[in-house]
Design an enzyme around this catalytic site. Structure first.
Site, PDB file in Angstrom:
ATOM      1  N   GLU A   1     -44.236   2.625 -24.203  1.00  0.00           N
ATOM      2  CA  GLU A   1     -44.071   2.504 -25.662  1.00  0.00           C
ATOM      3  C   GLU A   1     -42.662   2.890 -26.064  1.00  0.00           C
ATOM      4  O   GLU A   1     -42.029   3.723 -25.424  1.00  0.00           O
ATOM      5  CB  GLU A   1     -45.046   3.466 -26.363  1.00  0.00           C
ATOM      6  CG  GLU A   1     -46.351   2.830 -26.813  1.00  0.00           C
ATOM      7  CD  GLU A   1     -46.215   2.018 -28.101  1.00  0.00           C
ATOM      8  OE1 GLU A   1     -45.083   1.622 -28.467  1.00  0.00           O
ATOM      9  OE2 GLU A   1     -47.249   1.786 -28.736  1.00  0.00           O
ATOM     10  N   ASP A   2     -42.208   2.318 -27.161  1.00  0.00           N
ATOM     11  CA  ASP A   2     -40.920   2.734 -27.714  1.00  0.00           C
ATOM     12  C   ASP A   2     -41.063   4.066 -28.455  1.00  0.00           C
ATOM     13  O   ASP A   2     -40.275   4.991 -28.259  1.00  0.00           O
ATOM     14  CB  ASP A   2     -40.337   1.660 -28.645  1.00  0.00           C
ATOM     15  CG  ASP A   2     -41.324   1.194 -29.726  1.00  0.00           C
ATOM     16  OD1 ASP A   2     -42.500   1.622 -29.715  1.00  0.00           O
ATOM     17  OD2 ASP A   2     -40.911   0.400 -30.590  1.00  0.00           O
TER      18      ASP A   2
ATOM     19  N   LYS B   1     -42.989  11.221 -32.496  1.00  0.00           N
ATOM     20  CA  LYS B   1     -42.940  11.982 -33.755  1.00  0.00           C
ATOM     21  C   LYS B   1     -44.086  12.989 -33.706  1.00  0.00           C
ATOM     22  O   LYS B   1     -45.203  12.707 -34.153  1.00  0.00           O
ATOM     23  CB  LYS B   1     -43.088  11.035 -34.955  1.00  0.00           C
ATOM     24  CG  LYS B   1     -41.882  10.137 -35.160  1.00  0.00           C
ATOM     25  CD  LYS B   1     -42.024   9.297 -36.423  1.00  0.00           C
ATOM     26  CE  LYS B   1     -40.966   8.206 -36.483  1.00  0.00           C
ATOM     27  NZ  LYS B   1     -41.231   7.221 -37.551  1.00  0.00           N
TER      28      LYS B   1
ATOM     29  N   ASP C   1     -45.765   7.107 -33.369  1.00  0.00           N
ATOM     30  CA  ASP C   1     -45.552   7.555 -34.748  1.00  0.00           C
ATOM     31  C   ASP C   1     -46.840   8.201 -35.258  1.00  0.00           C
ATOM     32  O   ASP C   1     -47.050   9.392 -35.099  1.00  0.00           O
ATOM     33  CB  ASP C   1     -45.127   6.336 -35.579  1.00  0.00           C
ATOM     34  CG  ASP C   1     -44.869   6.669 -37.029  1.00  0.00           C
ATOM     35  OD1 ASP C   1     -44.273   7.719 -37.296  1.00  0.00           O
ATOM     36  OD2 ASP C   1     -45.255   5.874 -37.908  1.00  0.00           O
TER      37      ASP C   1
ATOM     38  N   PHE D   1     -37.517   7.595 -40.120  1.00  0.00           N
ATOM     39  CA  PHE D   1     -37.553   6.229 -39.607  1.00  0.00           C
ATOM     40  C   PHE D   1     -36.321   5.965 -38.749  1.00  0.00           C
ATOM     41  O   PHE D   1     -35.197   6.161 -39.193  1.00  0.00           O
ATOM     42  CB  PHE D   1     -37.642   5.219 -40.745  1.00  0.00           C
ATOM     43  CG  PHE D   1     -38.087   3.868 -40.271  1.00  0.00           C
ATOM     44  CD1 PHE D   1     -39.434   3.611 -40.043  1.00  0.00           C
ATOM     45  CD2 PHE D   1     -37.163   2.867 -40.021  1.00  0.00           C
ATOM     46  CE1 PHE D   1     -39.856   2.373 -39.576  1.00  0.00           C
ATOM     47  CE2 PHE D   1     -37.573   1.624 -39.560  1.00  0.00           C
ATOM     48  CZ  PHE D   1     -38.915   1.373 -39.331  1.00  0.00           C
ATOM     49  N   VAL D   2     -36.542   5.541 -37.529  1.00  0.00           N
ATOM     50  CA  VAL D   2     -35.430   5.331 -36.604  1.00  0.00           C
ATOM     51  C   VAL D   2     -35.322   3.870 -36.184  1.00  0.00           C
ATOM     52  O   VAL D   2     -36.318   3.147 -36.162  1.00  0.00           O
ATOM     53  CB  VAL D   2     -35.562   6.238 -35.349  1.00  0.00           C
ATOM     54  CG1 VAL D   2     -35.392   7.695 -35.720  1.00  0.00           C
ATOM     55  CG2 VAL D   2     -36.894   6.024 -34.635  1.00  0.00           C
TER      56      VAL D   2
ATOM     57  N   ARG E   1     -32.732  -4.171 -33.645  1.00  0.00           N
ATOM     58  CA  ARG E   1     -33.194  -3.777 -32.310  1.00  0.00           C
ATOM     59  C   ARG E   1     -32.030  -3.694 -31.325  1.00  0.00           C
ATOM     60  O   ARG E   1     -32.093  -2.984 -30.328  1.00  0.00           O
ATOM     61  CB  ARG E   1     -34.201  -4.801 -31.768  1.00  0.00           C
ATOM     62  CG  ARG E   1     -35.512  -4.864 -32.531  1.00  0.00           C
ATOM     63  CD  ARG E   1     -36.509  -5.719 -31.772  1.00  0.00           C
ATOM     64  NE  ARG E   1     -37.636  -6.137 -32.581  1.00  0.00           N
ATOM     65  CZ  ARG E   1     -38.731  -5.408 -32.796  1.00  0.00           C
ATOM     66  NH1 ARG E   1     -38.836  -4.219 -32.248  1.00  0.00           N
ATOM     67  NH2 ARG E   1     -39.712  -5.866 -33.541  1.00  0.00           N
TER      68      ARG E   1
ATOM     69  N   GLY F   1     -41.085  -3.528 -29.382  1.00  0.00           N
ATOM     70  CA  GLY F   1     -40.153  -2.393 -29.344  1.00  0.00           C
ATOM     71  C   GLY F   1     -39.780  -1.875 -27.972  1.00  0.00           C
ATOM     72  O   GLY F   1     -38.718  -1.281 -27.807  1.00  0.00           O
TER      73      GLY F   1
END
Ligand code: IMP
Ligand code: MG
Length: 183
Positions: free
Chosen positions: A108-109, A140, A112, A161-162, A174, A53
């Protein structure tokens, strides 16, 4: 009937809405790059991208960091094809560089549940870096169980959710240019 790809479904059925557009992302990534440049003056950090990600965010971020830096990657087990975490983290590709006495910045992307980042913190601290910090494009906040500060956060997002800008749904989407919320 021709098969409709996830990409086409998302784009044409309006199954998504833009959460963070390209301009906002670029502006914020530039700000993060400046902060990192300032905070690591005189140092040569090593950035550890968390695959898959991170790849777009990392690529954009490093071009706003005016320092000599190294880049390496780690790949952790993903969600598989699900939208919820399996609750386990495994290393699929480990870091090759030596991190002892290095200034390590994990990229990190999204954070969560916090499972991955907690796992990484433990693992990397054992390697005795000179310093260890984390940057995540998205957080998040309500959901993440992280008992340490994430040093650099691009945007806080709600518990949805993205996809896009590196983030996938079932390994696709992506390559969408911004961050979208999927229904
Ligand atoms: P965590 O371990 O639950 O914090 O989740 C970490 C990883 O799950 C992230 O690095 C992402 O790759 C993936 N992930 C979590 N939330 C999302 C999302 O909303 N969209 C796409 N991928 C996600
Ligand atoms: Mg990830």
């Amino acid at each position: 009937m021709t098969a409709i790809s996830e990409f086409q479904k998302v784009v044409y059925d309006s199954k998504f809405r833009t959460l963070i557009d390209r301009k906002q992302i670029e502006k914020r990534v530039q700000e993060l790059g400046k902060e990192i440049t300032r905070d690591y003056q005189g140092k040569e950090p090593i950035l550890i991208g968390v695959l898959n990600g991170c790849f777009i965010f990392l690529a954009d971020l490093v071009r706003f960091v005016e320092l000599d830096l190294e880049i390496d990657f780690i790949k952790l087990s993903s969600y598989g094809d699900e939208k919820v975490s399996s609750g386990r983290v495994e290393i699929l590709k480990d870091i090759n560089a030596t991190l002892k006495n290095r200034h390590v910045l994990v990229v990190e992307d999204i954070v969560d549940t916090g499972l991955s980042i907690n796992f990484l913190k433990q693992k990397l601290m054992n390697l005795k870096p000179a310093s260890l910090k984390f940057v995540s494009l998205l957080l998040k906040k309500e959901k993440a169980k992280v008992d340490f500060k994430i040093d650099y956060v691009g945007f806080e997002v709600s518990n949805q959710f993205v996809v896009g800008y590196g983030l996938d749904y079932k390994q696709v989407l992506r390559n969408l240019p911004a961050v979208y919320v999927m229904d």
